[in-house]
Design an enzyme around this catalytic site. Sequence first.
Site, PDB file in Angstrom:
ATOM      1  CD  GLN A 199      -3.077  -0.616   0.105  1.00 19.01           C
ATOM      2  OE1 GLN A 199      -3.576   0.505   0.049  1.00 19.01           O
ATOM      3  NE2 GLN A 199      -3.391  -1.562  -0.765  1.00 19.01           N
TER       4      GLN A 199
ATOM      5  N   PRO B 121      -3.275   0.465  -4.409  1.00 28.11           N
ATOM      6  CG  PRO B 121      -0.949   0.465  -4.655  1.00 28.11           C
ATOM      7  CD  PRO B 121      -2.218   0.138  -5.385  1.00 28.11           C
ATOM      8  NE  ARG B 122      -5.138   2.527   3.241  1.00 27.99           N
ATOM      9  CZ  ARG B 122      -6.382   2.552   3.714  1.00 27.99           C
ATOM     10  NH1 ARG B 122      -7.164   3.565   3.449  1.00 27.99           N
ATOM     11  NH2 ARG B 122      -6.827   1.559   4.461  1.00 27.99           N
ATOM     12  CE1 TYR B 123       0.871   4.622  -5.909  1.00 29.03           C
ATOM     13  CE2 TYR B 123       1.252   3.816  -3.686  1.00 29.03           C
ATOM     14  CZ  TYR B 123       1.418   3.693  -5.044  1.00 29.03           C
ATOM     15  OH  TYR B 123       2.149   2.656  -5.562  1.00 29.03           O
TER      16      TYR B 123
ATOM     17  CB  ALA C 136      -5.540   9.777  -2.972  1.00 32.90           C
TER      18      ALA C 136
END
Length: 586
Positions: free
Chosen positions: A88, A293-295, A298
């Site tokens: 992540q 992944p969280r990025y 976003a």
Amino acid sequence: MSRAKMPSSLEKIEEVRIDTDILIIGAGNAGCFAAIEAKRLNPDLQVTLMEKAHIDRSGCLAGGMDAINTYIKKDRTIEDFVRWSRSQAGGLLREDLTISMAEVLNKPIEEWEEWGMPIKYEADGDEYKTRGKWDITISGSEMKVILAEKTRETGCEIINRVVATNYLMEGNKVIGAIGFGVRDGKVYIIRAKATIIATGGAAGLYKPYQNDGNDSHHQLWYAPFNVGTGFAIGIRQGAEMTTFEMRWCATRTKDFNGPIDTISVGYKTPMINCKGEQILKTRYAHLGGDAAPRYIRANLPMDEWREGRGPCYVDTTHMTPEQIHDMKYDYLNERPSYVLFLASRAQDLNKEPIEIYGSDPYIVGGHTASGYWVDVKRATTLPGLYACGDVAGGTPNKFVGGCAAEGILSARAAVEYVAGIEQGIINEEQILIEKERIFAPGLRHISVGDGVKPREMEERLQRLMDEYAGGVHQFFRMNKEGLEYALRNLKILKDQVKYLIASDLHELMDAHEVIDRLDVAQVLVHHLMFREETRWPGWQSRADFPEKNDQKYDCFVNSRYNPETKEVEMFTRPYEQIISGDRLKA
């Protein structure tokens, strides 16, 4: 309640001097667990918490939570957790810190339940109810009140409404801290054998897109009173910092900045663009789709907007009425005003999806790897100082449970440390210089009357960072020339601090908050400029270096502000892999 008046002169400022064994700065989640653990290990120790707000509703948990984002369930292992967290974070984290944190991760969560925080269970009643791979669902509206009460029961000394402004130093060793009372105007000089910094991350460095220049300057995702003070007071004394360039930017509700994971993860609502395409599944399948992944999550609404496929949404139109009711109930545990926001728009979620957008960037060590460079005991590079929670670097994806676990780890180390040392020797000249620095904006207002208000400087800082250091209005993009421009103008702003004025003690706190933000912003821009690649699109998007460069930057980017030269020194530290496997795969 009227605001407290400013002392009219330095001579009239009362001093409060306290000696303690362990000083904890910040009585949020990590700070409270640090205090509880320290007293549990040695009830005879004097443990003092210095809190800017009030312990009952301070820190990121002030309004509650609807989930604990990291909990190791029975069918998973610490190794599983490290691999997931590592993937992540784009393959970059401190594995030694993550392992030690994971070893303690479940303890504070289970204790919270024992103390009275409701945790939801699966239908069979044996396991916590899950929300995603590592999340469990809670009814956490009162979780901070519960934690504060438990902290009080241990017999800790709690000093509310005191703003920390700097560490007390004996050479390069931290021997406590100094601050001022935002209600009484007194100077608090607290000498300690060990100090734990637990103040949280940094919000308000960038202009949020909700900012209307009037009432919405703090309509943020992160706690607006966490302004990076814990970073700033370490930076000023030359503490080593790490990975500030791994900023936290999140997908949030457009026009409100409300959390989205409750809907997208908890109720499995897909993210869609204006064409109705499920963005993660169609455009990011190669990165894991919904498990990307969280990025990536976003950055995706920003890229969709930039490429002409915005606005974007989480598609609630397939939710049942019962799910929509339960989702709103969940928000009452974390962001109650969000339910009012939806009601004010008369929005029927069965017919109209919720629009999403990127947030302004934050420096948050509980979500990313930004913060103090620490060893496995959470000791910083300044002797006598330990860091935990959002202010400690190297361990992304800590979230609530991990920050609590780090509080426990830092307390264990501090208790061990204080057993063999005496109190440091206070430098009275340092006290006088800091008193003058603390009250300068207030005394300047009394003697001169005119100057720069904290709000004015804050807005200039936020616009500067937003436009030249990869803010949301630039779709998180930045380049070398823009970052250099930001540094030149940050230097001007730092010089203009000598014109700051404050009319009362609350405004004096505002002044020091913007001073601290300036110090953090300067270090952040140096980090963003040093990493000449794009490793985490959205969190760190270099338009002039759009590709990842593993040959040069598969490492930690660290910094140290040199108090003598007044320069930020940049360098790298190598990655040390402990858990086997592809670092980009869970």
